[in-house]
Design an enzyme around this catalytic site. Structure first.
Site, PDB file in Angstrom:
ATOM      1  CG  LEU A 162      -1.950  -1.073   1.402  1.00 36.74           C
ATOM      2  CD1 LEU A 162      -2.728  -0.873   2.702  1.00 36.74           C
ATOM      3  CD2 LEU A 162      -2.906  -1.100   0.222  1.00 36.74           C
ATOM      4  CG  ASP A 163       0.428   4.345  -2.866  1.00 36.12           C
ATOM      5  OD1 ASP A 163       1.243   3.541  -3.353  1.00 36.12           O
ATOM      6  OD2 ASP A 163      -0.452   4.929  -3.528  1.00 36.12           O
ATOM      7  CE  LYS A 164       5.488   8.910   4.662  1.00 33.69           C
ATOM      8  NZ  LYS A 164       4.455   9.954   4.777  1.00 33.69           N
TER       9      LYS A 164
END
Length: 339
Positions: A162-164
């Site tokens: 998942l993106d940050k």
């Protein structure tokens, strides 16, 4: 199904990080005999398979720095082919990347765990895998501290990211057999993932829309991805189904189902539809509703257990900032339709 486990771990402080960093400064030399299964492989490929907890690019860097011996002579070319019975010795030197693979105890919100699999809820702000600018404090570091087996798994068992600044459910393998099975299942689109997103603009696309548009690197901004013509051969197939859950004025709450898993896929496809995510300034969204991150949350996960085949289902409510944004926008969320 194994009992659900909630794991909080111990707080991680800078003093602990400093002590672990000092330990990591010691140069470790590993020696390997090339098995018959690797006969004819490139040296860098063989090293990557023999030391899966380190990336191939890091091992290639060690090769270029003279840190790899091949049959007691300096290995000079990553493309050189090894033979069965060859001896490789590699010095794992303390570069930033090597330092990244240090166990760091941190709180993990574990909603399911057994000998082969973990499901966690990742908070927004947590980087999943070490990279430039984020060599410590990542989920990978936390997994290395969580269980001993993570150290011998590729990427500590991380099979998707998942993106940050995206929150929500993530799968993590705990055994090599499970990691390999999960990677195959994700590639075969057998793992069902659904996200909640808050978009700018009143929804006008109908009850549901499926975006089937290839995604590639934005030629004008290498930090971004973009919808690109598939005929150009510069992107990868990407498919997202989006359905509206509620619309209030200039905002919409939507559910996004991934059919593929490209970098920034939902963010790119929502922007392409004309509904960039609230807070997603990289793709045309604006900071609003007190959301300073992209309004994206991985809320649902459906899969078969990679070993037992048992059906598994997980749902995670959005975090406080997302729920507060919904409340401020007057958007209603009553859960997703059951399957």
């Amino acid at each position: 199904m194994a009992d659900e486990i909630i794991s909080t771990g111990e707080p991680f402080d800078e003093e602990t990080r400093s002590e672990q960093a000092e330990e990591a400064l010691e140069v470790e030399t590993r020696r390997y005999d090339i098995p018959s299964s690797m006969h004819g492989w490139r040296i860098d490929r063989a090293l990557a398979a023999l030391t899966p907890e380190f990336s191939r690019s890091y091992l290639q860097q060690l090769l270029s720095e003279g840190a790899v011996q091949w049959n007691e002579a300096l290995a000079q070319k990553a493309s050189a082919k090894v033979k069965v019975g060859d001896l490789l010795a590699v010095e794992l030197r303390p570069t930033q990347q090597a330092m990244a693979f240090v166990a760091e105890a941190m709180p993990l919100d574990v909603v399911y765990e057994d000998a082969h699999l973990m499901v966690i809820v990742k908070p927004a702000g947590l980087v999943v895998h070490p990279a430039a600018g984020h060599w410590s404090g990542t989920l990978l570091n936390g997994l290395l501290a969580h269980h001993a087996g993570a150290a011998v798994l590729p990427r500590a068992g991380i099979v998707h990211r998942l993106d940050k600044d995206t929150s929500g459910l993530m799968l993590v393998g705990k055994s090599r057999q499970a990691v390999e099975a999960l990677v195959r299942a994700i590639a075969a689109r057998e793992v069902k993932r659904e996200y909640l997103a808050i978009g700018h603009g009143a929804w006008k696309e109908g009850a549901e829309v499926t975006v089937d548009q290839s995604i590639g690197r934005d030629v004008h901004n290498r930090l971004r991805m973009a919808v690109v013509p598939s005929a150009l051969g510069i992107g990868k197939a990407a498919k997202t189904t989006v359905r509206p859950l509620d619309v209030k004025g200039p905002m919409c709450l939507v559910a996004c189902r991934l059919h593929t898993g490209r970098t920034h896929q939902i963010r790119v496809h929502m922007a392409w539809l004309g509904h960039p995510l609230v807070g997603d300034t990289l793709y045309g969204g604006k900071v609003a509703l007190d959301m300073t991150r992209q309004s994206l949350h991985a809320t649902r996960l459906r899969l078969q257990h990679p070993i037992s085949g048992e059906p598994l289902a997980f749902d995670a409510l959005p975090p406080a900032d997302f729920l507060n944004a919904l409340n401020e926008a007057g958007l209603q969320y009553n859960g997703l339709d059951s399957e």
